[in-house]
Scaffold this motif. Structure first.
Motif, PDB file in Angstrom:
ATOM      1  N   THR A 163      17.228  26.839 -26.396  1.00  0.00           N
ATOM      2  CA  THR A 163      16.232  26.359 -25.449  1.00  0.00           C
ATOM      3  C   THR A 163      15.044  27.315 -25.491  1.00  0.00           C
ATOM      4  OG1 THR A 163      18.021  25.546 -24.056  1.00  0.00           O
ATOM      5  CG2 THR A 163      15.837  25.674 -23.056  1.00  0.00           C
TER       6      THR A 163
ATOM      7  N   ASN B 183       9.894  33.627 -26.312  1.00  0.00           N
ATOM      8  CA  ASN B 183       9.923  32.227 -25.881  1.00  0.00           C
ATOM      9  C   ASN B 183      11.318  31.615 -25.883  1.00  0.00           C
ATOM     10  OD1 ASN B 183       7.174  32.348 -25.506  1.00  0.00           O
ATOM     11  ND2 ASN B 183       6.689  31.466 -27.489  1.00  0.00           N
TER      12      ASN B 183
ATOM     13  N   LYS C 140      10.525  27.913 -24.640  1.00  0.00           N
ATOM     14  CA  LYS C 140       9.340  27.562 -23.859  1.00  0.00           C
ATOM     15  C   LYS C 140       8.107  27.886 -24.701  1.00  0.00           C
ATOM     16  CE  LYS C 140       8.924  32.113 -21.811  1.00  0.00           C
ATOM     17  NZ  LYS C 140       8.802  32.939 -20.669  1.00  0.00           N
ATOM     18  N   ASP C 141       7.019  27.221 -24.402  1.00  0.00           N
ATOM     19  CA  ASP C 141       5.726  27.503 -25.039  1.00  0.00           C
ATOM     20  C   ASP C 141       5.765  27.427 -26.563  1.00  0.00           C
ATOM     21  OD1 ASP C 141       4.702  27.960 -22.468  1.00  0.00           O
ATOM     22  OD2 ASP C 141       5.221  30.091 -22.568  1.00  0.00           O
ATOM     23  N   GLU C 142       6.544  26.516 -27.094  1.00  0.00           N
ATOM     24  CA  GLU C 142       6.627  26.290 -28.532  1.00  0.00           C
ATOM     25  C   GLU C 142       6.444  24.792 -28.802  1.00  0.00           C
ATOM     26  OE1 GLU C 142       7.012  28.527 -30.978  1.00  0.00           O
ATOM     27  OE2 GLU C 142       7.544  30.320 -29.832  1.00  0.00           O
TER      28      GLU C 142
ATOM     29  N   ASP D 198      11.005  21.955 -27.086  1.00  0.00           N
ATOM     30  CA  ASP D 198      11.665  22.487 -25.896  1.00  0.00           C
ATOM     31  C   ASP D 198      13.081  22.932 -26.233  1.00  0.00           C
ATOM     32  OD1 ASP D 198       9.509  21.775 -24.036  1.00  0.00           O
ATOM     33  OD2 ASP D 198      10.093  19.716 -24.509  1.00  0.00           O
ATOM     34  N   THR D 199      13.660  22.286 -27.255  1.00  0.00           N
ATOM     35  CA  THR D 199      15.037  22.563 -27.665  1.00  0.00           C
ATOM     36  C   THR D 199      15.136  22.447 -29.179  1.00  0.00           C
ATOM     37  OG1 THR D 199      15.797  21.530 -25.614  1.00  0.00           O
ATOM     38  CG2 THR D 199      17.457  21.922 -27.293  1.00  0.00           C
TER      39      THR D 199
ATOM     40  N   ARG E 209      11.636  15.450 -23.402  1.00  0.00           N
ATOM     41  CA  ARG E 209      11.528  16.772 -24.015  1.00  0.00           C
ATOM     42  C   ARG E 209      11.475  16.642 -25.529  1.00  0.00           C
ATOM     43  NH1 ARG E 209      15.687  20.765 -22.363  1.00  0.00           N
ATOM     44  NH2 ARG E 209      16.976  19.387 -23.590  1.00  0.00           N
ATOM     45  N   ASN E 210      10.735  17.532 -26.178  1.00  0.00           N
ATOM     46  CA  ASN E 210      10.669  17.560 -27.635  1.00  0.00           C
ATOM     47  C   ASN E 210      11.838  18.360 -28.173  1.00  0.00           C
ATOM     48  OD1 ASN E 210       8.229  16.132 -27.802  1.00  0.00           O
ATOM     49  ND2 ASN E 210       7.079  17.990 -27.356  1.00  0.00           N
TER      50      ASN E 210
ATOM     51  N   SER F 282      12.404  12.850 -29.332  1.00  0.00           N
ATOM     52  CA  SER F 282      12.098  12.986 -27.910  1.00  0.00           C
ATOM     53  C   SER F 282      13.353  12.585 -27.161  1.00  0.00           C
ATOM     54  CB  SER F 282      10.937  12.074 -27.524  1.00  0.00           C
ATOM     55  OG  SER F 282      10.699  12.154 -26.143  1.00  0.00           O
TER      56      SER F 282
END
Length: 119
Positions: free
Chosen positions: A89, A34, A91-93, A96-97, A73-74, A69
């Motif tokens: 960076t 991810n 994904k799917d967690e 987001d960052t 993005r979280n 936020s």
């Protein structure tokens, strides 16, 4: 400051000392599949303002820790003003960052990039 290590197929980010209380989390686990990218060079002026805080600490431009936020993005932060920042960076967690302060940006980035190559 955060410590980064790789265990099995996960990136393990451990928030050190009392900062884990201010960040409301002692560890962040990210599956290597991810991880989209890793970089450094974040400027302090780009950090979120207090209105972007969800659950965390914004110590008057001295420390950011916890959930924020930013532009929809979280983001998870564990960063003091003078620390070198690594930006991961994902994904799917949950985030987001992930933005963390580390002892050595280059070594941390190399560790993550090596783990990504070896998966």
């Amino acid at each position: 400051m955060s410590r980064v290590r790789v265990e099995n197929d996960q990136l393990v980010i451990t928030v050190q000392g009392a900062r884990k209380f201010f960040a409301f989390r002692s560890e962040v686990l990210i599956h290597l599949d991810n991880v989209v990218g890793v970089t450094s060079g974040l400027k302090w002026k780009d950090l979120p303002n207090i209105l972007d805080k969800r659950l965390g600490t914004n110590a008057n431009t001295f420390y950011y820790g916890g959930y924020f936020s930013q532009e929809g993005r979280n983001v998870f932060y564990d960063l003091k003003r003078k620390e070198d920042a690594v930006v991961i960076t994902v994904k799917d967690e949950d985030f987001d960052t992930v933005v963390i302060g580390v002892d050595d940006c280059e070594a941390t980035i190399a560790l993550i990039e090596q783990a990504l190559e070896n998966r």
